[in-house]
Design a protein around this motif. Structure first.
Motif, PDB file in Angstrom:
ATOM      1  N   LEU A  60       0.862  -1.321   0.072  1.00 12.76           N
ATOM      2  CA  LEU A  60       0.015   0.015  -0.134  1.00 12.76           C
ATOM      3  C   LEU A  60       0.791   1.138  -0.082  1.00 12.76           C
ATOM      4  O   LEU A  60       0.560   2.082  -0.672  1.00 12.76           O
ATOM      5  N   ARG A  61       2.031   1.206   0.654  1.00 20.74           N
ATOM      6  CA  ARG A  61       2.790   2.365   0.915  1.00 20.74           C
ATOM      7  C   ARG A  61       3.461   2.699  -0.615  1.00 20.74           C
ATOM      8  O   ARG A  61       3.549   3.664  -1.023  1.00 20.74           O
ATOM      9  N   THR A  62       3.856   1.335  -1.400  1.00 17.44           N
ATOM     10  CA  THR A  62       4.411   1.652  -2.720  1.00 17.44           C
ATOM     11  C   THR A  62       3.416   2.279  -3.563  1.00 17.44           C
ATOM     12  O   THR A  62       3.826   3.002  -4.395  1.00 17.44           O
ATOM     13  N   ILE A  99       3.780   5.754  -5.667  1.00 16.79           N
ATOM     14  CA  ILE A  99       3.597   5.837  -7.149  1.00 16.79           C
ATOM     15  C   ILE A  99       2.503   6.712  -7.498  1.00 16.79           C
ATOM     16  O   ILE A  99       2.682   7.569  -8.410  1.00 16.79           O
ATOM     17  N   ILE A 100       1.413   6.982  -6.799  1.00 15.29           N
ATOM     18  CA  ILE A 100       0.156   7.786  -7.030  1.00 15.29           C
ATOM     19  C   ILE A 100       0.572   9.085  -6.814  1.00 15.29           C
ATOM     20  O   ILE A 100       0.294   9.888  -7.678  1.00 15.29           O
TER      21      ILE A 100
END
Length: 87
Positions: A4-6, A10-11
């Motif tokens: 979720l952190r990655t 990215i977003i």
């Protein structure tokens, strides 16, 4: 949690690039174009001033005479002789 952190990173990076590309880059490019336009205009004005010169002034541009003379006494001529080495 790491996935979720990655995805969140990215977003965030995607929207940051989108914001920069849409709002900041046009301002930057506009400023660069203005600077180049100003330099070109200044260069053209300087060239025009150099071409016109003073009224009544005569300028003669000519190639200076070449004073180089080739010398025939460059060196001694040596005959080439092939030497065979018999063993």
């Amino acid at each position: 949690m790491g996935l979720l952190r990655t995805i969140a990173i990215i977003i965030i990076v995607y929207y940051a690039f989108k914001f920069i590309g849409r709002y900041i880059m046009p301002l930057f490019i506009k400023q660069v174009v203005k600077n180049v336009e100003k330099k070109m205009r200044d260069q053209q004005e300087n060239q025009y001033k150099q071409e016109t010169g003073n009224v009544g002034e005569t300028v003669i541009d000519k190639k200076p005479a070449s004073s180089k003379e080739s010398s025939k006494d460059v060196g001694d001529y040596v005959d080439y002789e092939e030497v065979k080495d018999d063993k």
